[in-house]
Design an enzyme around this catalytic site. Structure first.
Site, short mmCIF file in Angstrom:
data_model
loop_
_atom_site.label_atom_id
_atom_site.label_comp_id
_atom_site.label_asym_id
_atom_site.label_seq_id
_atom_site.Cartn_x
_atom_site.Cartn_y
_atom_site.Cartn_z
N GLN A 111 10.67 -40.40 43.33
CA GLN A 111 10.00 -41.62 43.74
C GLN A 111 8.89 -41.29 44.64
OE1 GLN A 111 12.49 -44.21 45.92
NE2 GLN A 111 10.97 -45.27 47.23
N LEU B 261 15.14 -25.38 40.65
CA LEU B 261 15.41 -24.68 41.86
C LEU B 261 16.33 -23.54 41.88
CD1 LEU B 261 14.65 -27.66 44.09
CD2 LEU B 261 13.14 -26.05 43.66
N LEU C 227 10.02 -31.54 48.07
CA LEU C 227 10.90 -32.72 48.06
C LEU C 227 11.92 -32.64 47.24
CD1 LEU C 227 7.90 -35.30 47.34
CD2 LEU C 227 9.04 -34.70 49.65
N GLY C 228 11.86 -31.45 46.45
CA GLY C 228 12.91 -31.20 45.36
C GLY C 228 14.34 -30.96 45.83
N GLY C 229 15.24 -31.39 44.90
CA GLY C 229 16.59 -31.28 45.11
C GLY C 229 17.29 -32.67 45.16
N SER D 211 18.89 -35.99 46.23
CA SER D 211 18.43 -36.75 47.38
C SER D 211 19.45 -37.99 47.54
CB SER D 211 17.09 -37.60 47.06
OG SER D 211 17.11 -38.19 46.02
N TYR E 104 25.27 -34.45 51.19
CA TYR E 104 23.95 -34.40 51.20
C TYR E 104 23.43 -34.06 52.56
CZ TYR E 104 19.10 -36.39 51.37
OH TYR E 104 17.91 -36.30 51.38
N CYS F 128 11.52 -44.08 53.35
CA CYS F 128 10.31 -44.08 52.90
C CYS F 128 9.94 -44.96 51.66
CB CYS F 128 9.80 -42.64 52.79
SG CYS F 128 7.87 -42.59 52.50
#
Length: 266
Positions: free
Chosen positions: A13, A52, A71-73, A75, A136, A166
């Protein structure tokens, strides 16, 4: 302006939102995700598919980059194994790749879920003890620690950004405090890569909300000018969103509904 900026998690997103909005930061934006990015590369974009947890692939991904927005991973709250692969091993791979490729400055997307068990209304500075609300959140604490280690040991600069909510606009009562507008996130990225000396600060990713719980006065040196305030949506939320029970997690804790998540099993 940098030559090349890498965005990991570019298919998510926030990654999709950032496309086409960082022309003042870098001449070329390299977009990466574990899944195929649907939209083709536009002018001044490169698309590289990468998992990753693949150390060699991450090393090649970081090569020739002057900055990284990570921002990867995973969430959301999930079972431990996928979180470990992407958010622990993946972060280690990213920092090792950065060390081997000239230590490009990193913006690490952390989360408010590192402190999710603090009561709503409690004013927090960046140095408060962690109170994660799930696996997380714990994985992002690991990422923050990795950033700190590589800064102390190797001088690798990282902006650790604990993102609140966000979204295009706040959607519930909690977000009147946690909202980070898209425009303010873009301006934060610009500030992080513009400042002459960054270090490794923890930054609360939140707009200039009247009801914010988080103190960013320690990063005034960034020159980040937040222009949005969730208060302008208060009337709409009061009219359209029922106020939750005061004992519900979304009304009681800063982490909101993540408090209600179980420890997921694979």
């Amino acid at each position: 302006m940098m030559k090349r900026l890498l965005i990991t998690g570019a298919g998510g997103q926030l990654g999709r939102m950032l496309r086409g909005r960082l022309g003042q930061v870098a001449e070329i934006v390299r977009l990466s995700d574990v899944a195929e990015i649907a939209a083709p590369a536009g002018p001044h974009e490169e698309v590289v598919r990468c998992a990753l947890e693949d150390a060699e692939a991450v090393h090649d991904l970081v090569k020739d980059c002057d900055g990284i927005v990570h921002l990867g991973g995973i969430s959301v709250e999930k079972a431990y194994d996928p979180i470990e692969d992407a958010n622990l091993r993946g972060v280690y791979n990213l920092y090792e790749a950065a060390r081997a490729n000239g230590k490009p400055r990193i913006l690490f997307a952390s989360t408010n879920h590192t402190i999710g068990y603090y009561p709503q209304g409690t004013q927090l500075t960046a140095d408060v003890p962690f109170l994660p609300d799930g696996l997380y959140g714990v994985s992002k604490i690991f990422g923050e620690a990795m950033a700190s280690l590589y800064h102390s040991k190797f001088g690798q600069e990282t902006a650790i950004v604990r993102i609140g909510s966000c979204t295009e606009k706040p959607m519930d009562w909690r977000m009147l405090s946690t909202w980070l507008s898209h425009d303010d996130f873009v301006s934060l990225i610009e500030a992080v890569f513009r400042v002459r000396k960054l270090g490794c600060p923890v930054i609360w990713g939140v707009s200039a909300n009247d009801d914010a719980w988080w103190d960013n006065s320690h990063v005034d040196f960034l020159g980040w000018q937040r222009r949005d305030n969730a208060a302008r949506f208060r009337e709409e939320i009061e009219r359209t969103v029922p106020r939750p029970n005061s004992e519900a997690a979304i009304a009681k804790y800063q982490g909101g509904v993540f408090i209600d998540e179980p420890i997921h099993k694979a």
